[in-house]
Design an enzyme around this catalytic site. Structure first.
Site, short mmCIF file in Angstrom:
data_model
loop_
_atom_site.label_atom_id
_atom_site.label_comp_id
_atom_site.label_asym_id
_atom_site.label_seq_id
_atom_site.Cartn_x
_atom_site.Cartn_y
_atom_site.Cartn_z
N HIS A 95 12.11 -74.74 -39.05
CA HIS A 95 13.35 -75.31 -39.77
C HIS A 95 14.81 -75.40 -39.29
O HIS A 95 15.93 -75.67 -39.17
CB HIS A 95 13.84 -74.43 -40.75
CG HIS A 95 14.48 -75.07 -41.94
ND1 HIS A 95 15.69 -74.42 -42.72
CD2 HIS A 95 13.76 -76.04 -43.04
CE1 HIS A 95 15.79 -75.72 -43.34
NE2 HIS A 95 15.21 -76.88 -43.32
N LYS A 100 17.92 -75.79 -36.19
CA LYS A 100 17.96 -77.83 -35.92
C LYS A 100 18.99 -77.39 -34.52
O LYS A 100 20.13 -76.90 -35.59
CB LYS A 100 18.76 -78.03 -36.81
CG LYS A 100 18.22 -78.53 -38.70
CD LYS A 100 18.87 -78.14 -39.76
CE LYS A 100 17.65 -78.15 -40.96
NZ LYS A 100 16.62 -78.02 -41.15
N ASP A 150 23.87 -80.38 -21.72
CA ASP A 150 24.18 -79.75 -20.40
C ASP A 150 24.66 -78.32 -20.32
O ASP A 150 24.94 -77.41 -19.54
CB ASP A 150 25.42 -80.28 -20.17
CG ASP A 150 25.18 -81.98 -19.35
OD1 ASP A 150 24.30 -82.17 -19.47
OD2 ASP A 150 26.00 -82.54 -19.55
N HIS A 182 23.36 -80.17 -49.71
CA HIS A 182 22.70 -79.55 -48.39
C HIS A 182 23.06 -78.49 -47.54
O HIS A 182 22.03 -77.43 -46.59
CB HIS A 182 22.04 -81.00 -47.52
CG HIS A 182 20.51 -80.32 -46.84
ND1 HIS A 182 20.33 -80.46 -45.38
CD2 HIS A 182 19.88 -80.36 -47.21
CE1 HIS A 182 18.97 -80.06 -45.27
NE2 HIS A 182 18.97 -80.18 -46.18
N LYS A 242 24.48 -74.86 -45.51
CA LYS A 242 24.27 -73.59 -45.85
C LYS A 242 24.89 -73.12 -45.09
O LYS A 242 24.47 -72.75 -44.21
CB LYS A 242 22.86 -73.66 -45.48
CG LYS A 242 21.73 -74.09 -45.66
CD LYS A 242 21.16 -75.47 -44.49
CE LYS A 242 19.73 -76.18 -44.90
NZ LYS A 242 19.55 -76.66 -46.21
N ASP A 265 34.90 -61.93 -46.40
CA ASP A 265 36.10 -61.72 -46.64
C ASP A 265 37.41 -62.79 -46.22
O ASP A 265 38.07 -62.34 -45.76
CB ASP A 265 36.12 -60.55 -46.33
CG ASP A 265 35.35 -58.98 -47.05
OD1 ASP A 265 35.55 -59.14 -48.23
OD2 ASP A 265 34.57 -58.25 -46.10
#
Length: 412
Positions: A100, A102, A107, A345, A347, A352
């Site tokens: 999952h 991404k 470079d 979508h 996440k 704090d």
């Protein structure tokens, strides 16, 4: 999308791309064209994709990998390329484990890490669905960590070159036809309204006005400097007990140390019994616990929402504040595309108002135990402090989108 295209277009030696989903739509075509241009000028391009969403794309990927500077590999591939469903049926225990992650790295100097896959709905290019998401644009030592993680996955035993998976043979005639299709796509994209929006975007204007040369806040961007650390699951995560360096274990430890405020933004939120108990414990000891997730109307995975509903009453009674995104939250005149449905979508976790975690990890059992995940923990109070729920919640989703557009994180 502008950020990704700029990184690819400016790359001089290498590009590493790792994604769970890569769609063959307008945004996928834009990135593919940019990758081929980079390969033509001598840049080494490595593409690592989860096999679940790419099995039907073998011919195009094999043709792409015919370029001498492009390599394509597949994570945990289905052995049955022509009968995908049968392959899933007979190999489900193994194929249930997915990558999952991404990331896009150029470079070994810059990386983009976050929640987005490659597809129109993730980049405000879909007329029916728009995902609100969040990425971090990174430089500094943390990019070395992202590159090392990519290498671990690239060389994992259950990762295979796309050419070794299929009996498809791309003939010279087919390759010539593929090249013609590419050139047609390039011609069509040149006059595409979406590309015009990108070219005329404030992001592109700002990034081409040399605002990256210093850390002074610009009209549209502010760069944040701080300490960042990559949290990444091992590629051989499946069927193993949770280890201390897994993303779920790192998050669990950080959650236990929260003192005053804890914010979770997660599209798919199923905390499990132990997770719900920890959130309730935090709330009872005086921590302000806030969860922002999709409503039933906004979610694109109904089964996950059903799992979340089982914990709603328990969390509310423990003092946890729950907010749910509506699909029609943004006003029509403020929408980026006029989409008929918006969905969360991103996440993101804020600790704090001092530290911020952004990545691919959803707060559900699949991300914790089945999928491999990655994300970056940033220690930067100014940046983390921007993510708070202090206004009517009908504005939170729009604020999240604006914060993505207007802010980047750089680590040195």
């Amino acid at each position: 999308m502008v950020a990704r295209l700029l990184l690819i277009s400016q790359a001089e030696s290498s590009i590493d791309l790792q994604y769970y989903i890569y769609r063959g739509d307008d945004t996928g075509a834009l990135i593919a064209l940019a990758l081929m241009d980079a390969a033509d000028r001598g840049v080494r391009v490595r593409i690592l994709l989860d096999d679940l969403a790419t099995t039907s794309k073998d011919e195009g990927l094999i043709a792409l990998a015919r370029h001498p500077n492009i390599q394509v590999r597949s994570f945990n591939p289905n052995p049955s390329r022509h009968f995908n469903n049968l392959g899933m049926l007979f190999n489900f225990p193994r194929l249930n484990y997915r990558m999952h992650n991404k990331s896009l790295t150029a470079d070994n100097q810059f990386s983009i890490v976050g929640g987005r896959n490659i597809g129109n709905e993730y980049f405000a290019a879909d007329e029916t669905l728009e995902f609100g998401d969040l990425d971090l644009w990174l430089t500094g030592p943390v990019v070395t960590q992202v590159s090392a993680s990519f290498d671990d996955y690239w060389n994992a035993p259950h990762v295979q070159p796309i050419s070794a998976l299929s009996d498809i043979h791309v003939s010279e005639e087919q390759l010539a036809a593929f090249t013609r299709d590419i050139e047609k796509a390039r011609s069509d994209m040149a006059s595409h309204p979406y590309l015009s929006r990108l070219i005329n975007s404030r992001m592109l204007a700002t990034l081409t006005e040399s605002h990256l040369a210093n850390d002074a806040p610009g009209e549209f961007y502010q760069w944040y400097w701080g300490i960042a650390e990559l949290w990444s699951d091992p590629p051989l995560k499946q069927a193993r007990p949770v280890e201390s360096h897994w993303v779920v274990a790192e998050l669990w430890q950080a959650m236990q140390a929260v003192e005053s405020e804890f914010l979770i933004i997660s599209p798919y939120f199923v905390p499990t019994v132990s997770g719900a108990e920890l959130l309730a414990e935090l709330s009872k000891r005086g921590v302000k616990v806030i969860v922002v997730t999709n409503s039933l109307a906004a979610t694109d995975v109904l089964a996950v929402h059903a799992g979340y509903q089982n914990y709603r009453q328990q969390l509310l009674e423990a003092g946890v504040t729950l907010y749910e995104i509506k699909p029609d939250l943004q006003e029509p005149d403020k929408s980026l595309t006029g989409s008929s449905k918006s969905s969360l979508h991103a996440k993101t976790v804020v600790f704090d108002r001092q530290k911020l975690f952004v990545g691919s990890f959803n707060f559900d059992p699949r991300s914790a135990l089945l999928n491999t995940e990655m994300g970056v923990m940033v220690q930067q109070p100014l940046f983390a402090g921007r993510y708070r729920v202090c206004r009517p919640l009908k504005m939170v989703f729009a604020a999240l989108c604006r914060c993505f557009i207007q802010n980047n994180v750089i680590e040195v």
